[in-house]
Write a protein that holds these residues in place. Sequence first.
Motif, PDB file in Angstrom:
ATOM      1  N   MET A  40     -23.806  25.368 -10.442  1.00  0.00           N
ATOM      2  CA  MET A  40     -24.647  26.472 -10.924  1.00  0.00           C
ATOM      3  C   MET A  40     -25.308  26.089 -12.251  1.00  0.00           C
ATOM      4  SD  MET A  40     -24.041  28.870  -8.598  1.00  0.00           S
ATOM      5  CE  MET A  40     -24.166  30.555  -9.172  1.00  0.00           C
ATOM      6  N   LYS A  41     -26.550  26.434 -12.397  1.00  0.00           N
ATOM      7  CA  LYS A  41     -27.259  26.203 -13.647  1.00  0.00           C
ATOM      8  C   LYS A  41     -27.183  27.472 -14.475  1.00  0.00           C
ATOM      9  CE  LYS A  41     -31.753  26.301 -13.542  1.00  0.00           C
ATOM     10  NZ  LYS A  41     -33.141  25.911 -13.242  1.00  0.00           N
ATOM     11  N   GLN A  42     -26.772  27.345 -15.721  1.00  0.00           N
ATOM     12  CA  GLN A  42     -26.568  28.538 -16.526  1.00  0.00           C
ATOM     13  C   GLN A  42     -27.504  28.577 -17.724  1.00  0.00           C
ATOM     14  OE1 GLN A  42     -22.531  29.355 -17.518  1.00  0.00           O
ATOM     15  NE2 GLN A  42     -23.035  31.176 -18.689  1.00  0.00           N
ATOM     16  N   ALA A  43     -28.124  29.710 -17.943  1.00  0.00           N
ATOM     17  CA  ALA A  43     -28.934  29.959 -19.127  1.00  0.00           C
ATOM     18  C   ALA A  43     -28.315  31.170 -19.800  1.00  0.00           C
ATOM     19  CB  ALA A  43     -30.385  30.221 -18.759  1.00  0.00           C
ATOM     20  N   SER A  44     -27.441  30.908 -20.737  1.00  0.00           N
ATOM     21  CA  SER A  44     -26.689  31.957 -21.418  1.00  0.00           C
ATOM     22  C   SER A  44     -25.932  32.791 -20.395  1.00  0.00           C
ATOM     23  CB  SER A  44     -27.634  32.797 -22.282  1.00  0.00           C
ATOM     24  OG  SER A  44     -26.905  33.671 -23.117  1.00  0.00           O
ATOM     25  N   HIS A  45     -26.122  34.142 -20.411  1.00  0.00           N
ATOM     26  CA  HIS A  45     -25.374  34.996 -19.494  1.00  0.00           C
ATOM     27  C   HIS A  45     -26.008  35.076 -18.107  1.00  0.00           C
ATOM     28  CE1 HIS A  45     -24.013  36.576 -23.454  1.00  0.00           C
ATOM     29  NE2 HIS A  45     -22.862  36.694 -22.812  1.00  0.00           N
ATOM     30  N   ILE A  46     -27.234  34.610 -17.968  1.00  0.00           N
ATOM     31  CA  ILE A  46     -27.917  34.690 -16.682  1.00  0.00           C
ATOM     32  C   ILE A  46     -27.716  33.389 -15.921  1.00  0.00           C
ATOM     33  CG2 ILE A  46     -30.145  34.984 -15.531  1.00  0.00           C
ATOM     34  CD1 ILE A  46     -30.984  36.788 -17.825  1.00  0.00           C
ATOM     35  N   VAL A  47     -27.065  33.485 -14.776  1.00  0.00           N
ATOM     36  CA  VAL A  47     -26.709  32.307 -13.986  1.00  0.00           C
ATOM     37  C   VAL A  47     -27.643  32.197 -12.787  1.00  0.00           C
ATOM     38  CG1 VAL A  47     -24.878  31.169 -12.689  1.00  0.00           C
ATOM     39  CG2 VAL A  47     -24.310  32.541 -14.716  1.00  0.00           C
ATOM     40  N   VAL A  48     -28.339  31.079 -12.687  1.00  0.00           N
ATOM     41  CA  VAL A  48     -29.283  30.849 -11.595  1.00  0.00           C
ATOM     42  C   VAL A  48     -28.592  30.055 -10.491  1.00  0.00           C
ATOM     43  CG1 VAL A  48     -31.504  29.859 -10.939  1.00  0.00           C
ATOM     44  CG2 VAL A  48     -31.195  30.822 -13.238  1.00  0.00           C
ATOM     45  N   PRO A  49     -28.549  30.569  -9.270  1.00  0.00           N
ATOM     46  CA  PRO A  49     -27.958  29.799  -8.169  1.00  0.00           C
ATOM     47  C   PRO A  49     -28.649  28.450  -8.004  1.00  0.00           C
ATOM     48  CG  PRO A  49     -28.292  32.079  -7.524  1.00  0.00           C
ATOM     49  CD  PRO A  49     -28.987  31.915  -8.844  1.00  0.00           C
ATOM     50  N   LYS A  50     -27.874  27.446  -7.682  1.00  0.00           N
ATOM     51  CA  LYS A  50     -28.392  26.095  -7.556  1.00  0.00           C
ATOM     52  C   LYS A  50     -29.523  26.017  -6.536  1.00  0.00           C
ATOM     53  CE  LYS A  50     -26.958  21.356  -6.513  1.00  0.00           C
ATOM     54  NZ  LYS A  50     -25.812  20.494  -6.075  1.00  0.00           N
ATOM     55  N   GLY A  51     -30.610  25.417  -6.945  1.00  0.00           N
ATOM     56  CA  GLY A  51     -31.730  25.198  -6.043  1.00  0.00           C
ATOM     57  C   GLY A  51     -32.692  26.357  -5.924  1.00  0.00           C
ATOM     58  N   LEU A  52     -32.400  27.480  -6.573  1.00  0.00           N
ATOM     59  CA  LEU A  52     -33.265  28.659  -6.443  1.00  0.00           C
ATOM     60  C   LEU A  52     -34.525  28.467  -7.283  1.00  0.00           C
ATOM     61  CD1 LEU A  52     -32.206  32.368  -6.524  1.00  0.00           C
ATOM     62  CD2 LEU A  52     -34.140  31.609  -7.885  1.00  0.00           C
ATOM     63  N   ASP A  53     -35.678  28.544  -6.624  1.00  0.00           N
ATOM     64  CA  ASP A  53     -36.940  28.452  -7.356  1.00  0.00           C
ATOM     65  C   ASP A  53     -37.909  29.571  -6.979  1.00  0.00           C
ATOM     66  OD1 ASP A  53     -37.702  27.684  -4.820  1.00  0.00           O
ATOM     67  OD2 ASP A  53     -38.297  25.650  -5.388  1.00  0.00           O
ATOM     68  N   LYS A  54     -37.452  30.462  -6.068  1.00  0.00           N
ATOM     69  CA  LYS A  54     -38.283  31.588  -5.647  1.00  0.00           C
ATOM     70  C   LYS A  54     -37.367  32.725  -5.258  1.00  0.00           C
ATOM     71  CE  LYS A  54     -42.174  32.617  -2.510  1.00  0.00           C
ATOM     72  NZ  LYS A  54     -43.080  32.024  -1.486  1.00  0.00           N
ATOM     73  N   VAL A  55     -37.741  33.950  -5.608  1.00  0.00           N
ATOM     74  CA  VAL A  55     -36.886  35.096  -5.305  1.00  0.00           C
ATOM     75  C   VAL A  55     -37.744  36.298  -4.941  1.00  0.00           C
ATOM     76  CG1 VAL A  55     -36.785  35.833  -7.733  1.00  0.00           C
ATOM     77  CG2 VAL A  55     -34.955  36.507  -6.154  1.00  0.00           C
ATOM     78  N   LEU A  56     -37.294  37.057  -3.950  1.00  0.00           N
ATOM     79  CA  LEU A  56     -37.920  38.337  -3.633  1.00  0.00           C
ATOM     80  C   LEU A  56     -37.254  39.376  -4.530  1.00  0.00           C
ATOM     81  CD1 LEU A  56     -39.946  39.826  -1.782  1.00  0.00           C
ATOM     82  CD2 LEU A  56     -38.006  40.364  -0.288  1.00  0.00           C
ATOM     83  N   LEU A  57     -38.018  39.931  -5.439  1.00  0.00           N
ATOM     84  CA  LEU A  57     -37.469  40.857  -6.432  1.00  0.00           C
ATOM     85  C   LEU A  57     -37.805  42.290  -6.052  1.00  0.00           C
ATOM     86  CD1 LEU A  57     -36.028  41.243  -9.185  1.00  0.00           C
ATOM     87  CD2 LEU A  57     -38.303  41.135 -10.243  1.00  0.00           C
ATOM     88  N   HIS A  58     -36.788  43.025  -5.605  1.00  0.00           N
ATOM     89  CA  HIS A  58     -36.978  44.447  -5.352  1.00  0.00           C
ATOM     90  C   HIS A  58     -37.199  45.129  -6.696  1.00  0.00           C
ATOM     91  CE1 HIS A  58     -35.330  48.584  -5.265  1.00  0.00           C
ATOM     92  NE2 HIS A  58     -36.144  48.663  -4.232  1.00  0.00           N
ATOM     93  N   ALA A  59     -38.331  45.817  -6.839  1.00  0.00           N
ATOM     94  CA  ALA A  59     -38.672  46.465  -8.105  1.00  0.00           C
ATOM     95  C   ALA A  59     -38.617  47.971  -7.955  1.00  0.00           C
ATOM     96  CB  ALA A  59     -40.071  46.047  -8.555  1.00  0.00           C
TER      97      ALA A  59
END
Length: 230
Positions: A1-20
């Motif tokens: 897992m790649k971590q940026a402070s408290h927000i953890v990005v799943p490995k390999g994720l470069d696109k996400v469908l964001l329910h707004a």
Amino acid sequence: MKQASHIVVPKGLDKVLLHACCAPCSSAIVEWLLMHEIEPVIYYFNPNIYPQEEYEIRKQESQRHAESLGIRWIDDDRRAESQEPRAESSYDEQHQAWRHDICGLENEPERGKRCEACFYHRLLATAHKAQELGIGWFATTLASSRWKNLDQVNAAGLRAAETVSQRSGLTGEAGLTAERSHSKAVYFWAQNWRKDGLQDRRNALLKEYNFYNQQYCGCEFSFRSTIKDN
């Protein structure tokens, strides 16, 4: 897992469908995603919002925000309760479909079982849309709202991913990597989007964009609760 402070990005994720759920809640999240080279596709599906005038205002603000950034924005006024391809429907029809799913829970308190059913209704539609678009991961701005129980939101998202993936004979279990996104399985990115100063940034962007800032969660029951409390 790649971590940026408290927000953890799943490995390999470069696109996400964001329910707004609304523009104010999505603004800081979208900014963070873009800064971290993750492409957001904004998905607007909120048949719980009442009355229709409120629904239209929130939808227009979400679209305005996406267009200002050149981001793809999807308005999905469709039913979510069926495995079959969902037919276009009016606000009244989609709102009634939502009412069907929360039937019997009308007297539940805020953050009770009614909210759980509402989250699942919307995130099931999001999971279906992610699968339809071939986007392996989806997330929701509901996880940033002060009106929401984060555990309920995440549970609904994980359940929605599992439901849609199981219907395809796959698995939508959290923690699996995005390398499998070529399959029809979808995964929910369970994340606390209130961390890393995003709540303060949300408030700043609300003023910067002059967003309409709603004063209640969205449904008629939260609306009545707000009136009662005031």
